[in-house]
Write a protein that holds these residues in place. Structure first.
Motif, PDB file in Angstrom:
ATOM      1  N   THR A 158       0.830  -1.204   0.000  1.00 52.30           N
ATOM      2  CA  THR A 158       0.000   0.000   0.000  1.00 52.30           C
ATOM      3  C   THR A 158       0.869   1.262   0.000  1.00 52.30           C
ATOM      4  O   THR A 158       0.397   2.349   0.309  1.00 52.30           O
ATOM      5  CB  THR A 158      -0.924   0.015   1.229  1.00 52.30           C
ATOM      6  N   GLU A 159       2.142   1.091  -0.357  1.00 55.84           N
ATOM      7  CA  GLU A 159       3.042   2.238  -0.430  1.00 55.84           C
ATOM      8  C   GLU A 159       2.662   3.134  -1.604  1.00 55.84           C
ATOM      9  O   GLU A 159       2.176   2.670  -2.634  1.00 55.84           O
ATOM     10  CB  GLU A 159       4.494   1.784  -0.571  1.00 55.84           C
ATOM     11  N   ILE A 160       2.850   4.424  -1.415  1.00 54.59           N
ATOM     12  CA  ILE A 160       2.570   5.405  -2.471  1.00 54.59           C
ATOM     13  C   ILE A 160       3.873   5.654  -3.206  1.00 54.59           C
ATOM     14  O   ILE A 160       4.814   6.225  -2.651  1.00 54.59           O
ATOM     15  CB  ILE A 160       2.007   6.706  -1.868  1.00 54.59           C
ATOM     16  N   VAL A 161       3.943   5.226  -4.456  1.00 52.51           N
ATOM     17  CA  VAL A 161       5.167   5.305  -5.245  1.00 52.51           C
ATOM     18  C   VAL A 161       5.101   6.522  -6.162  1.00 52.51           C
ATOM     19  O   VAL A 161       4.163   6.667  -6.962  1.00 52.51           O
ATOM     20  CB  VAL A 161       5.366   4.030  -6.081  1.00 52.51           C
ATOM     21  N   ILE A 162       6.081   7.403  -6.044  1.00 47.32           N
ATOM     22  CA  ILE A 162       6.162   8.579  -6.913  1.00 47.32           C
ATOM     23  C   ILE A 162       7.623   8.814  -7.291  1.00 47.32           C
ATOM     24  O   ILE A 162       8.537   8.330  -6.627  1.00 47.32           O
ATOM     25  CB  ILE A 162       5.592   9.856  -6.238  1.00 47.32           C
ATOM     26  N   GLY A 163       7.827   9.572  -8.365  1.00 47.70           N
ATOM     27  CA  GLY A 163       9.175   9.955  -8.764  1.00 47.70           C
ATOM     28  C   GLY A 163       9.540   9.493 -10.159  1.00 47.70           C
ATOM     29  O   GLY A 163       9.051   8.471 -10.641  1.00 47.70           O
ATOM     30  N   ALA A 164      10.440  10.246 -10.796  1.00 50.35           N
ATOM     31  CA  ALA A 164      10.887   9.941 -12.151  1.00 50.35           C
ATOM     32  C   ALA A 164      12.099   9.020 -12.172  1.00 50.35           C
ATOM     33  O   ALA A 164      12.729   8.854 -13.214  1.00 50.35           O
ATOM     34  CB  ALA A 164      11.226  11.247 -12.882  1.00 50.35           C
ATOM     35  N   SER A 165      12.432   8.402 -11.031  1.00 46.28           N
ATOM     36  CA  SER A 165      13.662   7.616 -10.941  1.00 46.28           C
ATOM     37  C   SER A 165      13.696   6.437 -11.903  1.00 46.28           C
ATOM     38  O   SER A 165      14.756   6.073 -12.406  1.00 46.28           O
ATOM     39  CB  SER A 165      13.855   7.110  -9.505  1.00 46.28           C
ATOM     40  N   ALA A 166      12.548   5.800 -12.155  1.00 46.98           N
ATOM     41  CA  ALA A 166      12.533   4.676 -13.092  1.00 46.98           C
ATOM     42  C   ALA A 166      12.899   5.143 -14.495  1.00 46.98           C
ATOM     43  O   ALA A 166      13.675   4.491 -15.204  1.00 46.98           O
ATOM     44  CB  ALA A 166      11.167   4.000 -13.093  1.00 46.98           C
ATOM     45  N   SER A 167      12.356   6.283 -14.908  1.00 45.76           N
ATOM     46  CA  SER A 167      12.706   6.829 -16.220  1.00 45.76           C
ATOM     47  C   SER A 167      14.176   7.228 -16.271  1.00 45.76           C
ATOM     48  O   SER A 167      14.863   6.997 -17.269  1.00 45.76           O
ATOM     49  CB  SER A 167      11.826   8.039 -16.546  1.00 45.76           C
ATOM     50  N   VAL A 168      14.667   7.830 -15.191  1.00 43.42           N
ATOM     51  CA  VAL A 168      16.083   8.196 -15.123  1.00 43.42           C
ATOM     52  C   VAL A 168      16.950   6.948 -15.254  1.00 43.42           C
ATOM     53  O   VAL A 168      17.959   6.952 -15.968  1.00 43.42           O
ATOM     54  CB  VAL A 168      16.381   8.939 -13.804  1.00 43.42           C
ATOM     55  N   SER A 169      16.568   5.869 -14.575  1.00 40.06           N
ATOM     56  CA  SER A 169      17.322   4.618 -14.667  1.00 40.06           C
ATOM     57  C   SER A 169      17.299   4.084 -16.094  1.00 40.06           C
ATOM     58  O   SER A 169      18.290   3.514 -16.567  1.00 40.06           O
ATOM     59  CB  SER A 169      16.732   3.579 -13.712  1.00 40.06           C
ATOM     60  N   GLY A 170      16.167   4.244 -16.767  1.00 37.90           N
ATOM     61  CA  GLY A 170      16.094   3.819 -18.158  1.00 37.90           C
ATOM     62  C   GLY A 170      17.054   4.583 -19.052  1.00 37.90           C
ATOM     63  O   GLY A 170      17.704   3.996 -19.927  1.00 37.90           O
ATOM     64  N   PHE A 171      17.201   5.873 -18.820  1.00 35.16           N
ATOM     65  CA  PHE A 171      18.137   6.677 -19.613  1.00 35.16           C
ATOM     66  C   PHE A 171      19.577   6.326 -19.269  1.00 35.16           C
ATOM     67  O   PHE A 171      20.449   6.311 -20.151  1.00 35.16           O
ATOM     68  CB  PHE A 171      17.875   8.166 -19.401  1.00 35.16           C
ATOM     69  N   MET A 172      19.843   6.043 -17.992  1.00 35.69           N
ATOM     70  CA  MET A 172      21.181   5.630 -17.616  1.00 35.69           C
ATOM     71  C   MET A 172      21.552   4.327 -18.319  1.00 35.69           C
ATOM     72  O   MET A 172      22.647   4.182 -18.872  1.00 35.69           O
ATOM     73  CB  MET A 172      21.256   5.449 -16.100  1.00 35.69           C
ATOM     74  N   ALA A 173      20.614   3.374 -18.306  1.00 35.89           N
ATOM     75  CA  ALA A 173      20.867   2.101 -18.959  1.00 35.89           C
ATOM     76  C   ALA A 173      21.058   2.289 -20.458  1.00 35.89           C
ATOM     77  O   ALA A 173      21.926   1.652 -21.077  1.00 35.89           O
ATOM     78  CB  ALA A 173      19.701   1.138 -18.691  1.00 35.89           C
ATOM     79  N   VAL A 234      16.074  -2.199 -16.486  1.00 41.72           N
ATOM     80  CA  VAL A 234      15.894  -3.358 -17.370  1.00 41.72           C
ATOM     81  C   VAL A 234      15.238  -2.933 -18.679  1.00 41.72           C
ATOM     82  O   VAL A 234      15.646  -3.371 -19.766  1.00 41.72           O
ATOM     83  CB  VAL A 234      15.057  -4.442 -16.659  1.00 41.72           C
ATOM     84  N   VAL A 235      14.241  -2.070 -18.588  1.00 43.08           N
ATOM     85  CA  VAL A 235      13.586  -1.580 -19.805  1.00 43.08           C
ATOM     86  C   VAL A 235      14.581  -0.846 -20.692  1.00 43.08           C
ATOM     87  O   VAL A 235      14.613  -1.030 -21.916  1.00 43.08           O
ATOM     88  CB  VAL A 235      12.396  -0.666 -19.453  1.00 43.08           C
ATOM     89  N   GLY A 236      15.407   0.008 -20.085  1.00 40.55           N
ATOM     90  CA  GLY A 236      16.397   0.738 -20.870  1.00 40.55           C
ATOM     91  C   GLY A 236      17.371  -0.185 -21.574  1.00 40.55           C
ATOM     92  O   GLY A 236      17.709   0.022 -22.746  1.00 40.55           O
ATOM     93  N   LEU A 237      17.825  -1.226 -20.875  1.00 37.31           N
ATOM     94  CA  LEU A 237      18.775  -2.165 -21.470  1.00 37.31           C
ATOM     95  C   LEU A 237      18.155  -2.956 -22.615  1.00 37.31           C
ATOM     96  O   LEU A 237      18.815  -3.233 -23.626  1.00 37.31           O
ATOM     97  CB  LEU A 237      19.290  -3.132 -20.406  1.00 37.31           C
ATOM     98  N   LEU A 238      16.898  -3.324 -22.469  1.00 38.14           N
ATOM     99  CA  LEU A 238      16.249  -4.149 -23.484  1.00 38.14           C
ATOM    100  C   LEU A 238      15.699  -3.333 -24.650  1.00 38.14           C
ATOM    101  O   LEU A 238      15.724  -3.785 -25.797  1.00 38.14           O
ATOM    102  CB  LEU A 238      15.109  -4.957 -22.848  1.00 38.14           C
ATOM    103  N   LEU A 239      15.190  -2.146 -24.347  1.00 31.87           N
ATOM    104  CA  LEU A 239      14.489  -1.370 -25.373  1.00 31.87           C
ATOM    105  C   LEU A 239      15.399  -0.472 -26.191  1.00 31.87           C
ATOM    106  O   LEU A 239      15.242  -0.374 -27.415  1.00 31.87           O
ATOM    107  CB  LEU A 239      13.391  -0.527 -24.706  1.00 31.87           C
ATOM    108  N   PHE A 240      16.372   0.191 -25.528  1.00 31.49           N
ATOM    109  CA  PHE A 240      17.122   1.198 -26.280  1.00 31.49           C
ATOM    110  C   PHE A 240      17.925   0.634 -27.451  1.00 31.49           C
ATOM    111  O   PHE A 240      18.000   1.295 -28.494  1.00 31.49           O
ATOM    112  CB  PHE A 240      18.047   2.003 -25.365  1.00 31.49           C
TER     113      PHE A 240
END
Length: 256
Positions: A158-173, A234-240
């Protein structure tokens, strides 16, 4: 005749990143400076990603299971508050936009500033290489991947998840897939590149460590959703490699 020289700007960030960061800053400024606490809470409940309602709505888990998990949890908020939130979220319909909209909200100015800093550091080279359209696809997909990873790791959460960190991780990858590349390398050559693998490994370890020490050291107001970071990576590594216009598979010569 006089020679006209063109001066390069001291800070040369792609317009797409400037607009993205500007939007994140405006949203957080409105939340912190304009909205009342009650209104901001309603905004969070409508736009943040929360795993439990998705589990109940999909039939993966029952509302009773969500409440039991909240009651059995250790630490954090008082048990009464955890159970009350679990009852509320178990009865809520998941917001279909929340696996993306959560990426536009941040818990603090520090949280926002760190994400913007890393977005500039890694996103600049990615946008210059792939262009705006492909970068938008990457950012959206990484955010969705982060939400999916958070749900898979905590379906009763029930945690409230916010932030652009997943997208940032995708760009890093994404940056890791080409910054160690050599001419003629194929799309997946980074998987055999020691430098790229070390870079990715260090990022993973740093995220895991930060996830455990951020709250005790006062660097975050809430738990860090490191699972979402890994999902974006993982998305960044697979998709980019599929989006990268400069990667080409090595040509094969066929004999007669």
């Amino acid at each position: 005749m006089p020679i006209v020289t063109r001066r390069e700007p001291a800070i040369n960030i792609p317009a797409f990143l400037v607009a993205w960061i500007g939007l994140l800053v405006v949203i957080h400024a409105v939340r912190t400076l304009v909205l009342s606490d009650d209104t901001d809470l309603r905004l969070l409940l409508e736009t943040a990603f929360i795993p439990a309602p998705w589990s109940v709505a999909s039939g993966y888990a029952s509302g009773e299971a969500v409440i039991h998990a909240a009651a059995a949890a250790q630490g954090g908020a008082p048990a009464e508050l955890r159970i009350a939130l679990a009852r509320y979220f178990a009865a809520e319909t998941p917001r279909l936009w929340s696996p993306l909209s959560y990426a536009f909200l941040h818990g603090s100015w520090t949280h926002l500033g760190l994400n913007c800093l890393w977005l500039v550091a890694f996103g600049t080279s990615v946008v210059r290489r792939a262009g705006t359209s492909r970068s938008v696809i990457l950012g959206v997909a990484a955010a969705l991947g982060g939400a999916l990873a958070q749900w898979l790791s905590s379906p009763l959460g029930t945690e409230i998840v916010i932030g652009a960190s997943a997208s940032v991780s995708g760009f890093m990858a994404a940056a890791a897939t080409f910054m160690y590349a050599r001419p003629g390398d194929g799309r997946w050559a980074f998987l055999a590149n020691r430098g790229a693998l070390i870079f990715i490994g260090v990022w993973l370890v740093a995220n895991l460590i930060f996830g455990f020490i951020a709250v005790p050291l006062g660097m975050s107001d809430g738990d860090v959703a490191w699972q979402a970071h890994i999902g974006g990576l993982v998305v960044g590594l697979l998709l980019f490699p599929l989006l990268d216009p400069f990667h080409r598979e090595p040509s094969r010569a066929f004999g007669s």
